[in-house]
Design a protein around this motif. Structure first.
Motif: not given
Ligand SMILES: *Cc1c(COP(=O)(O)O)cnc(C)c1O
Length: 356
Positions: A346-356
């Motif tokens: 459910a994490v919303a599209p407006r949350v920036p996501v980055r991989a590390e």
């Protein structure tokens, strides 16, 4: 400046979790389940951590195409099969493996014009009563599939309802074996819970999803003690304001929380429009500056409020972990009456996501 809220995907955790699965089911090949945009982690971001798998399982033709674009040339399994004859063109073009769970799908495959035979997983309804042929009709379905020119390899498949509960998989295993009696072919049965807890179900392929992301199939974090899984997503934000609340004053919409004594409350940039559950009750765990504390007051669209009593030094800019490396998503989910699966998806599209 963007809001301080972001999700971090831990590539090394995904790789570790896949290795844990490999060790739990050493003789089986693995369908790494990446449906629902890799359980909310992002397909492209999860892919590098999971590429040591044998195949990927998902639902969406678009996600399957995306995996091919990412360079994945191995097997891809459509876990629900397909819905329209035109879907079969995509299956053919991208060499996808598909579940076949009903006569309508079988007929579409028989009628399709294909450049090469399609490999299928023939699904049995062994007690879940969602998708699949009944055990009584299974053999006839298998014979029909075998006779179809457009169908290549046939893997025998079913799905468990209770691999994570005390009821277990015994009854469904028996039903499956009865329906599949005398039929040769690879078998694909185990979800995450069965992969961890029911080795007798492993056979040729296992289909783990949730454990790859480091959360518990049963929704209880302690069920994973000693298994060696690591959370693959951390959702973190910051405190953007603090308030001194006097005894008897209330916090947030509906005034649901009333201070029992004078206290400080931190306002966190994360709300239900970010995917944090609005139902989260008072006491839902949250980590502020490395210290476990709790949500107080109602979660609103863009913000939630936390008790700063155990974190006297916290102020604007202090880091807040909603779930992740230091706080099992299962603990948050449990407080909210749900499971980690739902929160991560459910994490919303407006949350920036980055991989590390
Ligand atoms: C989602 C799914 C899985 C993975 O389930 P987890 O509980 O996340 O391991 C396996 N098989 C099928 C058919 C699924 O739909």
């Amino acid at each position: 400046m963007p809001r301080p809220l972001s999700a971090t995907i831990h590539t090394a955790a995904l790789a570790n979790n896949l290795a844990v699965v490999r060790k739990s089911a050493p003789k089986s090949k693995i369908w790494a389940v990446v449906k629902a945009n890799a359980y909310g982690h992002g397909l492209a971001r999860a892919f590098p951590g999971l590429r040591a798998t044998d195949g990927f399982g998902l639902l969406d033709l678009e996600e399957a195409a995306k995996l091919r674009e990412l360079g994945w040339a191995g097997p891809i399994l459509l876990l629900e099969g397909f819905f329209r004859p035109t879907d079969i063109d995509v299956i053919d073009r991208y060499s996808l493996t598909t579940v076949v769970h009903c006569d309508e799908q079988m007929r579409m495959l028989e009628m399709a014009r294909l450049s090469k035979p399609v490999n299928i997983q023939l699904k049995m309804n062994s007690g879940m009563n969602r998708l699949g042929y009944t055990p009584e009709k299974y053999r006839a379905a298998w014979e029909r599939a075998r006779a179809a020119a457009g169908i290549g390899q046939i893997t025998l498949m079913t799905h468990f309802a209770d691999a994570d509960t005390p009821r277990g998989i015994g009854e469904q295993m028996e039903t499956f074996e009865r329906g599949a009696q005398g039929i040769a072919g690879a078998r694909s049965l185990a979800n995450s819970a069965a992969t961890l807890w029911h080795p007798a179900s492993h056979f040729d392929w296992v289909r783990p999803g949730i454990v790859l992301y480091g959360a518990s199939p049963s929704g209880v974090a302690t069920a994973l003690d000693g298994v060696g899984l690591q959370p693959a997503m951390t959702l973190a934000s910051e405190i953007i304001a603090t308030q001194h609340v006097a005894e008897g004053q209330t916090v947030g919409y509906g005034s649901t929380y009333s201070a029992r004594k004078s206290m400080r409350v931190g306002v966190v940039a994360c709300g239900y429009a970010d995917g944090y559950p609005r139902v989260a009750p008072e006491g839902t765990p949250v980590i502020v500056d490395g210290v476990r504390t709790r949500v107080v007051g109602r979660v609103s669209m863009d913000m939630l409020t936390v008790d700063l009593t155990p974190v006297q030094n916290a102020g604007v800019g202090t880091r807040v972990e909603l779930w992740g490396a230091h706080l099992p998503i299962d603990d948050v989910a449990q407080a909210c009456g749900t499971i980690g699966y739902e929160l991560m998806c459910a994490v919303a599209p407006r949350v920036p996501v980055r991989a590390e």
